[in-house]
Design a protein around this motif. Sequence first.
Motif, PDB file in Angstrom:
ATOM      1  N   ASP A  63      55.391  70.433  35.663  1.00  0.00           N
ATOM      2  CA  ASP A  63      56.490  70.580  34.723  1.00  0.00           C
ATOM      3  C   ASP A  63      55.986  71.149  33.397  1.00  0.00           C
ATOM      4  N   PRO A  64      56.350  72.381  33.043  1.00  0.00           N
ATOM      5  CA  PRO A  64      55.855  72.977  31.807  1.00  0.00           C
ATOM      6  C   PRO A  64      56.395  72.281  30.551  1.00  0.00           C
ATOM      7  N   ALA A  65      57.419  71.462  30.720  1.00  0.00           N
ATOM      8  CA  ALA A  65      57.948  70.691  29.596  1.00  0.00           C
ATOM      9  C   ALA A  65      57.446  69.253  29.617  1.00  0.00           C
ATOM     10  N   GLY A  66      56.482  68.962  30.469  1.00  0.00           N
ATOM     11  CA  GLY A  66      55.995  67.595  30.618  1.00  0.00           C
ATOM     12  C   GLY A  66      55.210  67.111  29.407  1.00  0.00           C
ATOM     13  N   TRP A  67      55.133  65.795  29.266  1.00  0.00           N
ATOM     14  CA  TRP A  67      54.387  65.187  28.152  1.00  0.00           C
ATOM     15  C   TRP A  67      52.949  64.857  28.539  1.00  0.00           C
ATOM     16  N   LEU A  68      52.646  64.910  29.853  1.00  0.00           N
ATOM     17  CA  LEU A  68      51.319  64.562  30.346  1.00  0.00           C
ATOM     18  C   LEU A  68      50.678  65.754  31.052  1.00  0.00           C
ATOM     19  N   GLY A  69      49.428  66.048  30.705  1.00  0.00           N
ATOM     20  CA  GLY A  69      48.673  67.088  31.382  1.00  0.00           C
ATOM     21  C   GLY A  69      47.472  66.491  32.095  1.00  0.00           C
ATOM     22  N   ILE A  70      47.236  66.916  33.326  1.00  0.00           N
ATOM     23  CA  ILE A  70      46.059  66.496  34.086  1.00  0.00           C
ATOM     24  C   ILE A  70      45.140  67.694  34.224  1.00  0.00           C
ATOM     25  N   ILE A  71      43.901  67.542  33.787  1.00  0.00           N
ATOM     26  CA  ILE A  71      42.921  68.625  33.860  1.00  0.00           C
ATOM     27  C   ILE A  71      41.905  68.280  34.936  1.00  0.00           C
ATOM     28  N   GLY A  72      41.922  69.070  36.015  1.00  0.00           N
ATOM     29  CA  GLY A  72      41.034  68.833  37.135  1.00  0.00           C
ATOM     30  C   GLY A  72      39.782  69.686  37.055  1.00  0.00           C
ATOM     31  N   LEU A  73      39.033  69.697  38.147  1.00  0.00           N
ATOM     32  CA  LEU A  73      37.781  70.451  38.193  1.00  0.00           C
ATOM     33  C   LEU A  73      38.010  71.857  38.734  1.00  0.00           C
ATOM     34  N   ALA A  74      38.193  71.976  40.038  1.00  0.00           N
ATOM     35  CA  ALA A  74      38.329  73.285  40.685  1.00  0.00           C
ATOM     36  C   ALA A  74      38.986  73.075  42.042  1.00  0.00           C
ATOM     37  N   PRO A  75      39.497  74.136  42.659  1.00  0.00           N
ATOM     38  CA  PRO A  75      40.106  73.976  43.989  1.00  0.00           C
ATOM     39  C   PRO A  75      39.099  73.487  45.017  1.00  0.00           C
ATOM     40  N   GLY A  76      39.561  72.656  45.946  1.00  0.00           N
ATOM     41  CA  GLY A  76      38.751  72.280  47.099  1.00  0.00           C
ATOM     42  C   GLY A  76      38.910  73.309  48.201  1.00  0.00           C
ATOM     43  N   LYS A  77      37.879  73.480  49.019  1.00  0.00           N
ATOM     44  CA  LYS A  77      37.914  74.518  50.054  1.00  0.00           C
ATOM     45  C   LYS A  77      39.089  74.335  51.003  1.00  0.00           C
ATOM     46  N   HIS A  78      39.259  73.140  51.528  1.00  0.00           N
ATOM     47  CA  HIS A  78      40.306  72.896  52.516  1.00  0.00           C
ATOM     48  C   HIS A  78      41.582  72.358  51.886  1.00  0.00           C
ATOM     49  N   GLY A  79      41.578  72.211  50.570  1.00  0.00           N
ATOM     50  CA  GLY A  79      42.762  71.774  49.857  1.00  0.00           C
ATOM     51  C   GLY A  79      43.428  72.937  49.160  1.00  0.00           C
ATOM     52  N   ALA A  80      43.273  72.989  47.827  1.00  0.00           N
ATOM     53  CA  ALA A  80      43.985  74.000  47.040  1.00  0.00           C
ATOM     54  C   ALA A  80      43.588  75.427  47.404  1.00  0.00           C
ATOM     55  N   ALA A 112      42.613  77.142  28.147  1.00  0.00           N
ATOM     56  CA  ALA A 112      43.060  77.107  26.753  1.00  0.00           C
ATOM     57  C   ALA A 112      44.461  77.692  26.603  1.00  0.00           C
ATOM     58  N   ARG A 113      44.730  78.793  27.296  1.00  0.00           N
ATOM     59  CA  ARG A 113      46.066  79.395  27.235  1.00  0.00           C
ATOM     60  C   ARG A 113      47.116  78.443  27.804  1.00  0.00           C
ATOM     61  N   ALA A 114      46.771  77.769  28.887  1.00  0.00           N
ATOM     62  CA  ALA A 114      47.716  76.841  29.494  1.00  0.00           C
ATOM     63  C   ALA A 114      48.017  75.678  28.555  1.00  0.00           C
ATOM     64  N   VAL A 115      46.980  75.117  27.963  1.00  0.00           N
ATOM     65  CA  VAL A 115      47.185  73.998  27.043  1.00  0.00           C
ATOM     66  C   VAL A 115      48.021  74.443  25.844  1.00  0.00           C
ATOM     67  N   GLU A 116      47.764  75.633  25.363  1.00  0.00           N
ATOM     68  CA  GLU A 116      48.525  76.166  24.237  1.00  0.00           C
ATOM     69  C   GLU A 116      50.001  76.331  24.599  1.00  0.00           C
ATOM     70  N   ALA A 117      50.277  76.582  25.878  1.00  0.00           N
ATOM     71  CA  ALA A 117      51.654  76.791  26.333  1.00  0.00           C
ATOM     72  C   ALA A 117      52.376  75.484  26.652  1.00  0.00           C
ATOM     73  N   LEU A 118      51.747  74.342  26.311  1.00  0.00           N
ATOM     74  CA  LEU A 118      52.320  73.029  26.605  1.00  0.00           C
ATOM     75  C   LEU A 118      52.538  72.247  25.307  1.00  0.00           C
ATOM     76  N   PRO A 119      53.456  72.678  24.463  1.00  0.00           N
ATOM     77  CA  PRO A 119      53.618  72.028  23.157  1.00  0.00           C
ATOM     78  C   PRO A 119      54.098  70.586  23.244  1.00  0.00           C
ATOM     79  N   ARG A 120      54.713  70.197  24.349  1.00  0.00           N
ATOM     80  CA  ARG A 120      55.213  68.825  24.470  1.00  0.00           C
ATOM     81  C   ARG A 120      54.184  67.872  25.060  1.00  0.00           C
ATOM     82  N   ALA A 121      53.066  68.405  25.538  1.00  0.00           N
ATOM     83  CA  ALA A 121      52.049  67.555  26.152  1.00  0.00           C
ATOM     84  C   ALA A 121      51.222  66.868  25.069  1.00  0.00           C
ATOM     85  N   GLY A 122      51.440  65.574  24.908  1.00  0.00           N
ATOM     86  CA  GLY A 122      50.723  64.818  23.889  1.00  0.00           C
ATOM     87  C   GLY A 122      49.580  63.996  24.433  1.00  0.00           C
ATOM     88  N   VAL A 123      49.526  63.863  25.774  1.00  0.00           N
ATOM     89  CA  VAL A 123      48.472  63.087  26.424  1.00  0.00           C
ATOM     90  C   VAL A 123      47.899  63.919  27.565  1.00  0.00           C
TER      91      VAL A 123
END
Length: 217
Positions: free
Chosen positions: A46-63, A134-145
Amino acid sequence: MTTESPLPATEPPHDCPLCPRLVSLRDDLRAEYPDWWNAPVPAMGDPAGWLGIIGLAPGKHGANRTGRPFTGDYAGDLMFATLEKFGFTTGHYDRHAGDGFALRDVIIINSVKCLPPQNKPSPEEIRTCRPFLARAVEALPRAGVFIALGQIAHQSAVKVLGGRLPKYRFGHLAEHRMPDGRILIDSYHCSRYNQNTGRLTTAMFEAVFARALALRP
């Protein structure tokens, strides 16, 4: 196969050429598994979400296979079960990108967009991909956590949120108030290894999200 990003202007191109080692692996996997995603994995949520989760990288058989963060691998089972428990989801997660499952109030972004060999991006690859985060975080003005999953995600998150290492030290459930007032919470990554070794339990992971909810802006 198509996967739409909620933040399209922040994403690298489908054939991003910036990291030679990751490009080489991508090319090999495209030849071996032509039906897989095999490209930089876009953000999910959700680009309007208040929570952002920052992961590592895609998994081979996952993402890397499905084109959606955490989708189709062991780590995703705990991730999405936890998000569902705390009310961040709609639909039913069925381990593929066409399952109709979606997130609300939260968005997931990886520190490194492409699959790295042995799930270990190099320091140079992490630095090269950081502008996209950084661009993604900048595009999330409502994400406070924000929640950082693991040491690498923590380091990238601190830097894009305006902090300096080593002032902000990684630790499970460590909580950091960043210079701009946003809050970063650390978690061990929900990887198969961490779960199987007991380094991260379901209760430990859920505690991170319970704390995030208590801090909701």
